[in-house]
Design a protein around this motif. Sequence first.
Motif, PDB file in Angstrom:
ATOM      1  N   UNK A   1       0.782  -1.239   0.000  1.00 18.51           N
ATOM      2  CA  UNK A   1       0.000   0.000   0.000  1.00 18.51           C
ATOM      3  C   UNK A   1       0.811   1.287   0.000  1.00 18.51           C
ATOM      4  N   UNK A   2       2.123   1.203   0.029  1.00 19.34           N
ATOM      5  CA  UNK A   2       2.934   2.412   0.101  1.00 19.34           C
ATOM      6  C   UNK A   2       3.614   2.718  -1.236  1.00 19.34           C
ATOM      7  N   UNK A   3       4.293   3.851  -1.253  1.00 24.01           N
ATOM      8  CA  UNK A   3       5.031   4.272  -2.442  1.00 24.01           C
ATOM      9  C   UNK A   3       6.070   3.224  -2.827  1.00 24.01           C
ATOM     10  N   UNK A   4       6.410   3.187  -4.104  1.00 23.72           N
ATOM     11  CA  UNK A   4       7.348   2.176  -4.618  1.00 23.72           C
ATOM     12  C   UNK A   4       8.682   2.182  -3.864  1.00 23.72           C
ATOM     13  N   UNK A   5       9.154   3.363  -3.457  1.00 25.08           N
ATOM     14  CA  UNK A   5      10.432   3.439  -2.742  1.00 25.08           C
ATOM     15  C   UNK A   5      10.342   2.731  -1.397  1.00 25.08           C
ATOM     16  N   UNK A   6       9.181   2.834  -0.729  1.00 26.94           N
ATOM     17  CA  UNK A   6       8.964   2.127   0.539  1.00 26.94           C
ATOM     18  C   UNK A   6       8.810   0.637   0.283  1.00 26.94           C
ATOM     19  N   UNK A   7       8.024   0.266  -0.732  1.00 23.50           N
ATOM     20  CA  UNK A   7       7.832  -1.151  -1.065  1.00 23.50           C
ATOM     21  C   UNK A   7       9.157  -1.843  -1.331  1.00 23.50           C
ATOM     22  N   UNK A   8      10.055  -1.144  -2.009  1.00 18.83           N
ATOM     23  CA  UNK A   8      11.361  -1.713  -2.325  1.00 18.83           C
ATOM     24  C   UNK A   8      12.154  -2.033  -1.059  1.00 18.83           C
ATOM     25  N   UNK A   9      12.114  -1.127  -0.081  1.00 19.85           N
ATOM     26  CA  UNK A   9      12.834  -1.365   1.170  1.00 19.85           C
ATOM     27  C   UNK A   9      12.165  -2.446   2.019  1.00 19.85           C
ATOM     28  N   UNK A  10      10.835  -2.512   1.968  1.00 23.43           N
ATOM     29  CA  UNK A  10      10.120  -3.578   2.678  1.00 23.43           C
ATOM     30  C   UNK A  10      10.495  -4.926   2.083  1.00 23.43           C
TER      31      UNK A  10
END
Length: 270
Positions: free
Chosen positions: A203-212
């Motif tokens: 559910x978050x921005x791609x930059x956050x998804x990448x770190x998750x």
Amino acid sequence: TLFSFLYDTELFTQIPLYLIQIIAMQYKALQNFKGESLTEEQQKKIYDSCVDRLSSLSEVELKEIRNPNFINDVARVMTNFLYNKNQMNEETIDVIIPKTKLVLYYSLRCLQSENLEKKINAINTLNEVFNDIVKYPDEYGTEVYHFLIENKVIQILLGENVHDEVLKRSIPLFHILSQYTNNGSEICLPNFTYDLLWDNYLNKHESVSSQIENIICNISNVLPEEKKSLLYNKLKSLSSQIIANSPNNFFDFVSRLTKECISPYIPKED
């Protein structure tokens, strides 16, 4: 009279920390000269006031703190002040724990700050603190773990104001918690963490998804089987609609996660 503020919680919270340090050092010198030491009740009251002071630092005060060793200096001075010479052994857990908790409370305040630099410094400090679980696995580890749970550090990291730069630096913290057991029993990464990780990934921005994705894959090869199953059960519960709206690299992520999960069972070449 000069040192009476040390026992006045309300007044303590209004005095700049650098001034508290200076006065504490002078008070300690006076104590040594007179051959006196603080009572346990006095120690606890001053220590609790110091914790409250660190926890209530304003954004302006935080911004004015530019010394990278600030909290280590505060923790050292206040611990020296509160404990007499016989107690002051750096290898003694009775001294290490209260010193570390001062660092933790300051880091928690910085983690809740609006300032990204303070947040990043906080997570770097937390990584260092949790690394010491290996050195002091029992009482120290229990205290640090309880602090993590009671102060909802994981919820803050993965909460509404999640930031990719903070997540990037939190990978060592999640890695340690995925392996460490509290007194040899439960893995310290609480079960709700996996829901938060997945929710942020989807559910978050791609930059956050990448770190998750990096966090999940990093911890997956050290998790015990029952914890790996939590990740896969969450994966299996995703509807086709959610998957369709997921980040573009979703299937690459699943492939990477699978490889990481089974990697401990693949024989290494000589």
